[in-house]
Design a protein around this motif. Sequence first.
Motif, PDB file in Angstrom:
ATOM      1  N   GLN A 148       0.884  -1.242   0.058  1.00  0.00           N
ATOM      2  CA  GLN A 148      -0.041   0.081   0.043  1.00  0.00           C
ATOM      3  C   GLN A 148       0.704   1.342   0.167  1.00  0.00           C
ATOM      4  O   GLN A 148       0.522   2.100   0.482  1.00  0.00           O
ATOM      5  CB  GLN A 148      -1.010  -0.103   1.372  1.00  0.00           C
ATOM      6  CG  GLN A 148      -1.929  -1.016   1.155  1.00  0.00           C
ATOM      7  CD  GLN A 148      -2.814  -1.083   2.528  1.00  0.00           C
ATOM      8  OE1 GLN A 148      -2.524  -0.506   3.446  1.00  0.00           O
ATOM      9  NE2 GLN A 148      -3.943  -2.021   2.287  1.00  0.00           N
ATOM     10  N   LEU A 149       1.868   1.113  -0.791  1.00  0.00           N
ATOM     11  CA  LEU A 149       2.928   2.171  -0.726  1.00  0.00           C
ATOM     12  C   LEU A 149       2.718   3.315  -1.604  1.00  0.00           C
ATOM     13  O   LEU A 149       3.319   3.863  -2.574  1.00  0.00           O
ATOM     14  CB  LEU A 149       4.389   1.652  -0.977  1.00  0.00           C
ATOM     15  CG  LEU A 149       4.776   0.446   0.033  1.00  0.00           C
ATOM     16  CD1 LEU A 149       6.102   0.067  -0.321  1.00  0.00           C
ATOM     17  CD2 LEU A 149       4.574   0.982   1.294  1.00  0.00           C
ATOM     18  N   SER A 150       1.471   4.075  -1.367  1.00  0.00           N
ATOM     19  CA  SER A 150       1.055   5.079  -2.378  1.00  0.00           C
ATOM     20  C   SER A 150       0.443   6.369  -1.506  1.00  0.00           C
ATOM     21  O   SER A 150      -0.050   6.200  -0.666  1.00  0.00           O
ATOM     22  CB  SER A 150      -0.180   4.605  -3.155  1.00  0.00           C
ATOM     23  OG  SER A 150      -0.027   3.461  -3.879  1.00  0.00           O
ATOM     24  N   HIS A 151       1.172   7.712  -1.924  1.00  0.00           N
ATOM     25  CA  HIS A 151       1.011   8.691  -1.222  1.00  0.00           C
ATOM     26  C   HIS A 151      -0.374   9.075  -1.388  1.00  0.00           C
ATOM     27  O   HIS A 151      -1.011  10.021  -0.316  1.00  0.00           O
ATOM     28  CB  HIS A 151       1.763   9.998  -1.665  1.00  0.00           C
ATOM     29  CG  HIS A 151       3.132   9.543  -1.365  1.00  0.00           C
ATOM     30  ND1 HIS A 151       3.694   9.920  -0.056  1.00  0.00           N
ATOM     31  CD2 HIS A 151       4.198   8.919  -1.970  1.00  0.00           C
ATOM     32  CE1 HIS A 151       5.061   9.617   0.085  1.00  0.00           C
ATOM     33  NE2 HIS A 151       5.435   9.151  -1.253  1.00  0.00           N
ATOM     34  N   GLY A 152      -1.117   8.589  -2.016  1.00  0.00           N
ATOM     35  CA  GLY A 152      -2.769   9.210  -2.249  1.00  0.00           C
ATOM     36  C   GLY A 152      -3.492   8.000  -1.851  1.00  0.00           C
ATOM     37  O   GLY A 152      -4.840   7.696  -1.909  1.00  0.00           O
ATOM     38  N   LEU A 153      -3.238   7.077  -0.892  1.00  0.00           N
ATOM     39  CA  LEU A 153      -3.921   6.009  -0.099  1.00  0.00           C
ATOM     40  C   LEU A 153      -5.052   6.683   0.706  1.00  0.00           C
ATOM     41  O   LEU A 153      -5.155   7.599   1.075  1.00  0.00           O
ATOM     42  CB  LEU A 153      -2.844   5.288   0.769  1.00  0.00           C
ATOM     43  CG  LEU A 153      -3.350   4.054   1.280  1.00  0.00           C
ATOM     44  CD1 LEU A 153      -3.180   2.844   0.158  1.00  0.00           C
ATOM     45  CD2 LEU A 153      -2.321   3.498   2.381  1.00  0.00           C
TER      46      LEU A 153
END
Length: 523
Positions: free
Chosen positions: A11-16
């Motif tokens: 889940q390494l997304s800044h827009g999580l």
Amino acid sequence: MTVLVPVLGDQLSHGLASLKGCDPADTVVLMMEVAEEAAHVRHHKAKIALIFSAMRHFAAELRKAGWRVDYIRLDDPENAGSFTGEVIRAAERHSPRLIRVVEPGDWRVEQAMLDWQTFIGCPVEILPDSRFLCSRDEFASWAAGRKELRMEFFYREMRRRTGLLMDGKDPVGGKWNYDAANRSGPPTGLKGPPLPRFAPDAMTNEVIELVGTRFADHFGALDKFSWPVTAQEAETAAAAFLKDRLPTFGQWQDAMVRGQDFLFHAVLSPAINLGLLDPLDLCRRAEAEYRAGRAPLAAVEGFVRQLIGWREYIRGVYWLEMPGLAEDNYLGATRPLPDFYWTGKTDMACLADCVRTTRDNAYAHHIQRLMVLGNFALLAGIRPQDVADWFLVVYADAFDWVELPNVAGMALFADGGRLASKPYAASGAYIDRMSNYCGSCRYKVKLKTGPDACPFNALYWHFLDRNEDKLGRNMRLANPYATWRRMSEEKRTEYLASAEAFLQQLQNADAGWARHGQSEQNR
């Protein structure tokens, strides 16, 4: 009061979704390297290193952006060893008013999440993963009432929804699918352009050392590790694919060449599945290459179909069919996984090369996985759960939601055809047409039976014969079954005897390895 936001390794997304709307001033991001996830199957060493390195780099990015990150390393002496244990410990440290998390990609992990509120005593909010275009609820609504689930129809809906490769209400070029143009076998000397590789930095080297020590007995090599571990590195890899590989990706996407591990493939799936790249953005950029005349429609459509069609469809099927999918075995396959899936020690050149690239790179492309490794397991009647565990172990892009439906449903037909309309079974002729493996193989692909014949040939007919009660009415297998029934009794007997002799030899070889304690599964 604090909001605790656990962020998992994919889940390494800044827009999580769990980070959106949160104030860094009263939010703690929890990231956890835990033994339970690293070893619930014995993952490839390079896969563990990739995930942990990407996590550590992402944590550093979050801190730089102003977030407070509580990061639990694997070698922390207080590490509880599981997501649940670490969330409980973090709740004790931070006394959160709310735990906010994005749904995981693993049914097993979600079952644990559903118990967090009971264990911790504060509300737990599990959010849909907005990085996918089709939510689990939307897919379930699409699937409801359908007698058959077929990716092609789902894919068309996704094309309409996104507007990708559309001219108004119609598909660009007048067709939805150009797969028929993307099946060329390899000419002599086919090579792809160099793949971007990324030298490990100090943080990654620290992880590699940790993994090499802690998981020394796991499958796979670490010495060639060069995966992108940040969004910036993943973007470099994506840009190189769009420029150098996409124009010829379509034509050669099914080709297999001994020693050519990547050819024209994107090799972006590990970064996409970790959250370092946005698949919709990649599709829009690929479409731009077509609109600008730099890439042919068939190549771009094939790439888009893999991302907004197959990837989204597979995820939807996973959540629709779990937990039953994990135990499905429609064809009643019971043979154990042959030892050469770990060692690569087999005279079948295609299987040996596919295992080698898997061991070296934690990667093999989709035709190697489906039509060599999966096809052999299907024809030989290997137990689906053994095969699925192997695929989950060995590939850097393998997470439960994507691996299990592909293996159980597509490769092994273990779900009885809910995902795919027919088994992907093929004889040696297919491998000969799509690769250069057969020319260097000890077995002769032109021979149909006997000790020197390609084992795929007799195994193909053996598979159809032993499963005729379940597959004989499948319309997509009508021609093969008609051919089988037209054969003389003598010829059919010869095929079956040849297959049985090979399977007995396979069983004896594996028994010998086990008896002498020589299995190299963990080397």
